[in-house]
Scaffold this active site. Structure first.
Site, short mmCIF file in Angstrom:
data_model
loop_
_atom_site.label_atom_id
_atom_site.label_comp_id
_atom_site.label_asym_id
_atom_site.label_seq_id
_atom_site.Cartn_x
_atom_site.Cartn_y
_atom_site.Cartn_z
N ASP A 200 0.81 -1.25 -0.06
CA ASP A 200 -0.07 0.05 0.04
C ASP A 200 0.95 1.12 -0.02
O ASP A 200 2.16 1.01 0.06
CB ASP A 200 -1.14 -0.15 1.37
CG ASP A 200 -2.44 0.62 0.89
OD1 ASP A 200 -2.20 2.08 0.68
OD2 ASP A 200 -3.46 -0.03 1.00
N GLY A 226 4.45 0.40 -1.69
CA GLY A 226 4.50 0.12 -3.16
C GLY A 226 3.44 1.01 -3.82
O GLY A 226 2.30 1.31 -3.39
N ASP A 227 3.65 0.87 -5.13
CA ASP A 227 2.67 1.67 -6.22
C ASP A 227 1.90 0.61 -6.97
O ASP A 227 2.42 -0.40 -7.36
CB ASP A 227 3.23 2.77 -6.86
CG ASP A 227 2.22 3.36 -7.62
OD1 ASP A 227 1.95 4.86 -7.05
OD2 ASP A 227 1.46 3.16 -8.42
N HIS A 245 -12.38 -0.53 -8.31
CA HIS A 245 -13.48 0.55 -8.61
C HIS A 245 -13.16 1.95 -8.40
O HIS A 245 -13.93 2.85 -8.44
CB HIS A 245 -14.99 0.20 -7.74
CG HIS A 245 -14.76 0.35 -6.34
ND1 HIS A 245 -15.91 0.20 -5.48
CD2 HIS A 245 -13.97 0.67 -5.46
CE1 HIS A 245 -15.79 0.32 -4.45
NE2 HIS A 245 -14.54 0.42 -4.30
C1 LIG Z 1 -10.76 1.47 -1.08
S1 LIG Z 1 -9.39 1.31 -0.27
C2 LIG Z 1 -9.34 -0.49 -0.29
C3 LIG Z 1 -8.67 -1.29 0.91
C4 LIG Z 1 -8.57 -2.62 1.31
N1 LIG Z 1 -8.24 -3.15 0.36
C5 LIG Z 1 -10.07 -2.97 1.79
O1 LIG Z 1 -10.55 -3.78 1.18
O2 LIG Z 1 -10.49 -2.83 2.75
C6 LIG Z 1 -8.39 1.45 -1.33
C7 LIG Z 1 -6.77 1.16 -1.17
O3 LIG Z 1 -5.69 1.53 -2.12
C8 LIG Z 1 -4.67 2.18 -1.78
N2 LIG Z 1 -4.21 2.90 -2.84
C9 LIG Z 1 -4.51 3.99 -3.42
N3 LIG Z 1 -3.85 4.34 -4.29
C10 LIG Z 1 -2.66 3.58 -4.38
C11 LIG Z 1 -1.36 3.43 -5.13
N4 LIG Z 1 -1.24 4.23 -6.23
N5 LIG Z 1 -0.67 2.45 -4.56
C12 LIG Z 1 -0.64 1.66 -3.80
N6 LIG Z 1 -2.18 1.60 -2.94
C13 LIG Z 1 -2.87 2.46 -3.44
C14 LIG Z 1 -5.25 3.17 -0.54
O4 LIG Z 1 -4.25 3.71 0.26
C15 LIG Z 1 -6.34 2.13 0.07
O5 LIG Z 1 -5.69 1.25 1.00
#
Ligand SMILES: C[S@@+](CC[C@H](N)C(=O)[O-])C[C@H]1O[C@@H](n2cnc3c(N)ncnc32)[C@H](O)[C@@H]1O
Length: 338
Positions: A200, A226-227, A245
């Site tokens: 994350d 990470g991205d 989504h």
């Molecule tokens: C809607 S949340 C879902 C979190 C978790 N997977 C859940 O089901 O509760 C989206 C997640 O994507 C992460 N995120 C957003 N952009 C990101 C990126 N560029 N690279 C890595 N993680 C990212 C956010 O920090 C967040 O934790």
């Protein structure tokens, strides 16, 4: 002559008023008011002092919430208690929804819906002055509450789906955008030899590391910054829970291709998302979620299984199955295309 549509007018006024109820509920939860209330009635002035609120303003807001069965005033007094429903907004409730109501989200951006309707663009950058993820990243307190909100929602939506998946007994499960790790911890709980990697954004990970350690999983779960758009770490099963989504179609293909780039031969991908009916309809809850995505993130949307199938193919995956979980959630399983 037109007959007066009394019931229709009343129904419209219910909708008109419910928007303010939502905002009041988000505001009192953000201030932590429910944490200072319980079963025993407490003077409003005391609660106001505890949370730094104006007593008169708080009393008037609580009066509205009393009409919606969230708090109860002791008759003839200025003392207030939480109802069973309101207690769900305490942070220490085992089924708490406090962060879901307190977090940065729809309540902060929906007033720009008319802009979104005109432009088709997300409301968040207009309402917040920057995109949603950047806004959170620059504000650690708000980021923490958002991550807690995601964990609360994962408990309701993704965790009940864990049993629907045939997880391996060993190997590596990589949870991309895994947040605080509630889901990955549950997956690792299915097999003691299974190892995990949670990826994350760096600003999320202090909380993820603490959560993994609290669950006694530090020795078999790596927490890594990470991205989503960089090649994923090597793994046998990849998880994307409520991540896709948040993104437009091109970004989804980019994320899926980045997962495929890191995946071992034979790797599986498990996507936890709701799936819309193919006929263009949606339940009220699905339509709500779709608009929430549209307002918060550029190009984000809820999708049908057919749309996921097409995006998966473009990203190097083949959709194998999509099974319903609890309302609002499906499990989509894909394998790497040959
Ligand atoms: C809607 S949340 C879902 C979190 C978790 N997977 C859940 O089901 O509760 C989206 C997640 O994507 C992460 N995120 C957003 N952009 C990101 C990126 N560029 N690279 C890595 N993680 C990212 C956010 O920090 C967040 O934790």
């Amino acid at each position: 002559m037109l007959r007066e549509p009394v019931a229709e007018i009343a129904a419209l006024f219910d909708v008109y008023q419910s928007g303010l109820v939502f905002h009041c509920l988000c505001a009192v939860t953000r201030l932590g008011v429910p944490d200072h209330l319980g079963d025993d009635p407490r003077p409003v002035a005391e609660v106001a002092a505890a949370v730094g609120a104006d007593t008169d303003a708080l009393r008037r807001v609580l009066r509205l919430l009393a009409g919606h069965h969230l708090v109860e005033f002791e008759p003839g007094t200025d003392e207030v208690a939480l109802t069973r429903r309101g207690a769900l907004l305490r942070r220490d409730h085992p089924l708490s929804l406090a962060a879901t109501f307190a977090t940065l989200g729809v309540s902060d951006v929906a007033h720009r819906t008319a802009d979104t309707l005109r432009t088709g663009r997300a409301a968040a950058p207009v309402a917040l002055g920057e995109d949603f993820w950047s806004f959170l990243a620059a504000r650690p307190d708000r980021q923490t509450v958002f991550s807690q909100a995601m964990a609360e929602q994962a408990r309701l939506l993704s965790l009940p789906c864990v049993d629907l998946v045939d997880w391996p007994t060993e190997g590596v499960v990589v949870d991309l955008g895994g947040g605080t790790g509630a889901l990955l911890a549950a997956v690792l709980g299915t097999a003691p030899r299974l190892r995990g990697v949670l990826v994350d954004q760096p600003q999320v990970l202090d909380r993820s590391r603490a959560a993994v350690a609290e669950r006694g999983l530090a020795d078999r779960c790596e927490v890594r910054a990470g991205d989503l758009f960089d090649p994923a770490p090597p793994g046998d099963v990849y998880v994307l829970s409520r991540v896709l989504h948040d993104w437009d179609d091109e970004a989804v293909v980019g994320i899926l291709a980045a997962v495929a780039a890191g995946a071992r031969a034979g790797a599986r991908l498990i996507v936890f998302e709701d799936v819309l009916p193919e006929d263009g309809s949606a339940t009220a809850a699905q339509a709500w979620a779709d608009i929430a995505m549209m307002l918060l993130y550029e190009g984000a949307r809820e999708r049908t299984a057919g749309q996921y199938r097409e995006l998966l193919e473009r990203g190097g995956w083949h959709l194998r199955d999509a099974v319903p979980g609890p309302p609002g959630m499906h499990v989509i399983e894909a394998v790497r295309s040959a």
